[in-house]
Design an enzyme around this catalytic site. Sequence first.
Site, short mmCIF file in Angstrom:
data_model
loop_
_atom_site.label_atom_id
_atom_site.label_comp_id
_atom_site.label_asym_id
_atom_site.label_seq_id
_atom_site.Cartn_x
_atom_site.Cartn_y
_atom_site.Cartn_z
N GLU A 1 64.62 78.53 77.61
CA GLU A 1 63.56 77.55 77.84
C GLU A 1 64.18 76.30 78.45
O GLU A 1 65.11 75.70 77.89
CB GLU A 1 62.80 77.17 76.55
CG GLU A 1 61.64 76.23 76.90
CD GLU A 1 60.82 75.73 75.71
OE1 GLU A 1 61.14 76.06 74.56
OE2 GLU A 1 59.86 74.97 75.96
N ASP B 32 57.96 67.62 83.03
CA ASP B 32 57.47 66.30 83.43
C ASP B 32 56.69 66.42 84.74
O ASP B 32 57.21 66.94 85.72
CB ASP B 32 58.66 65.34 83.59
CG ASP B 32 59.33 65.05 82.25
OD1 ASP B 32 58.75 65.41 81.20
OD2 ASP B 32 60.43 64.47 82.24
N ASP C 197 49.64 71.05 81.69
CA ASP C 197 48.29 70.48 81.55
C ASP C 197 47.85 69.88 82.88
O ASP C 197 46.70 69.47 83.01
CB ASP C 197 48.31 69.35 80.52
CG ASP C 197 49.22 68.21 80.98
OD1 ASP C 197 50.41 68.48 81.23
OD2 ASP C 197 48.72 67.08 81.15
N LYS D 30 52.91 60.59 90.47
CA LYS D 30 52.84 59.78 91.69
C LYS D 30 53.40 60.57 92.87
O LYS D 30 54.45 61.21 92.74
CB LYS D 30 53.66 58.49 91.52
CG LYS D 30 53.00 57.48 90.60
CD LYS D 30 53.76 56.18 90.61
CE LYS D 30 53.11 55.21 89.63
NZ LYS D 30 54.03 54.13 89.24
N GLU E 141 71.02 68.98 82.28
CA GLU E 141 69.89 68.99 83.21
C GLU E 141 69.55 70.45 83.57
O GLU E 141 70.45 71.27 83.82
CB GLU E 141 70.29 68.18 84.46
CG GLU E 141 69.14 67.68 85.30
CD GLU E 141 68.62 68.73 86.23
OE1 GLU E 141 67.40 68.83 86.40
OE2 GLU E 141 69.45 69.49 86.78
C1 LIG Z 1 56.79 66.88 78.55
S1 LIG Z 1 58.15 67.38 77.61
C2 LIG Z 1 57.74 69.06 77.11
C3 LIG Z 1 58.61 69.57 76.01
C4 LIG Z 1 58.29 71.00 75.55
N1 LIG Z 1 58.53 71.96 76.60
C5 LIG Z 1 56.86 71.07 75.07
O1 LIG Z 1 56.03 71.66 75.79
O2 LIG Z 1 56.58 70.57 73.98
C6 LIG Z 1 59.37 67.67 78.86
C7 LIG Z 1 60.76 67.82 78.28
O3 LIG Z 1 61.65 68.19 79.31
C8 LIG Z 1 62.81 67.37 79.24
N2 LIG Z 1 63.29 67.27 80.61
C9 LIG Z 1 62.66 66.70 81.65
N3 LIG Z 1 63.35 66.88 82.78
C10 LIG Z 1 64.47 67.58 82.43
C11 LIG Z 1 65.56 68.07 83.16
N4 LIG Z 1 65.65 67.89 84.48
N5 LIG Z 1 66.52 68.74 82.50
C12 LIG Z 1 66.43 68.94 81.15
N6 LIG Z 1 65.41 68.50 80.41
C13 LIG Z 1 64.43 67.84 81.04
C14 LIG Z 1 62.32 66.05 78.67
O4 LIG Z 1 63.36 65.33 78.06
C15 LIG Z 1 61.28 66.53 77.67
O5 LIG Z 1 61.84 66.81 76.41
#
Ligand SMILES: C[S@@+](CC[C@H](N)C(=O)[O-])C[C@H]1O[C@@H](n2cnc3c(N)ncnc32)[C@H](O)[C@@H]1O
Length: 204
Positions: free
Chosen positions: A39, A114, A150, A118, A91
């Site tokens: 994941e 994320d 979403d 924008k 990352e």
């Molecule tokens: C909106 S949250 C969703 C978390 C989980 N998947 C959920 O649905 O509950 C997005 C997660 O991805 C992580 N994240 C965002 N960009 C990332 C990246 N490039 N590499 C690793 N983690 C990332 C953020 O820190 C955050 O914990």
Amino acid sequence: MNLRAAESVPASLLVELDSIVERLMLTQVFTKPQPLEVELGCGDASFLAEYARQNPGRNFIGVERLLGRIQKLDRKGRRAGLANLRGVRIESSYFLQYLLPPNAAAALHIYFPDPWPKKKHRRHRLINEAFPGLARAALAPGGVVYLRTDDADYFGQMTEVFGASQEFQKIETPGELAAVLTDFERDFNAQGTPTLRAAYQLNR
Ligand SMILES: C[S@@+](CC[C@H](N)C(=O)[O-])C[C@H]1O[C@@H](n2cnc3c(N)ncnc32)[C@H](O)[C@@H]1O
């Protein structure tokens, strides 16, 4: 509790990377060689800890860049005695490109990445034109990418980039997988925002 599984749970489920330019030795990461699912952006691992508990015959890696969140994976996984769960703080694209051995994953789960709503920030989105290529290299034959969001605009981008790839075909998400909600998904659904989901399987 399954005592045999509990015995093989290490003191920490977080993988310490000796090097960030050498690929993981999966035989050293997990005690049992089993199909691997990953994941990306696992957050606090609500989904992954539950899914790993339901699927002891598979190994799972959660990738997350925030320390506080990956520490929750560690705590949840150890509390549940999950020998088949590990976390890597890094990352996501880097993990796929440089750390995961080629063709190692039976599935990639990307849930509520994320959205970067924008227009000028959309280049930061994880699921972009390059992603199907990264996924293809990471997946074992017949491997699947599972997506949830979403955000309708991002969902459009997800379906567009995978729809344009000759190497993936659209499939249904199994009901038992869709039933395991993520942390963000639970919040969105509670506010009346439905989950948009899609799944794509490698043709080879
Ligand atoms: C909106 S949250 C969703 C978390 C989980 N998947 C959920 O649905 O509950 C997005 C997660 O991805 C992580 N994240 C965002 N960009 C990332 C990246 N490039 N590499 C690793 N983690 C990332 C953020 O820190 C955050 O914990």
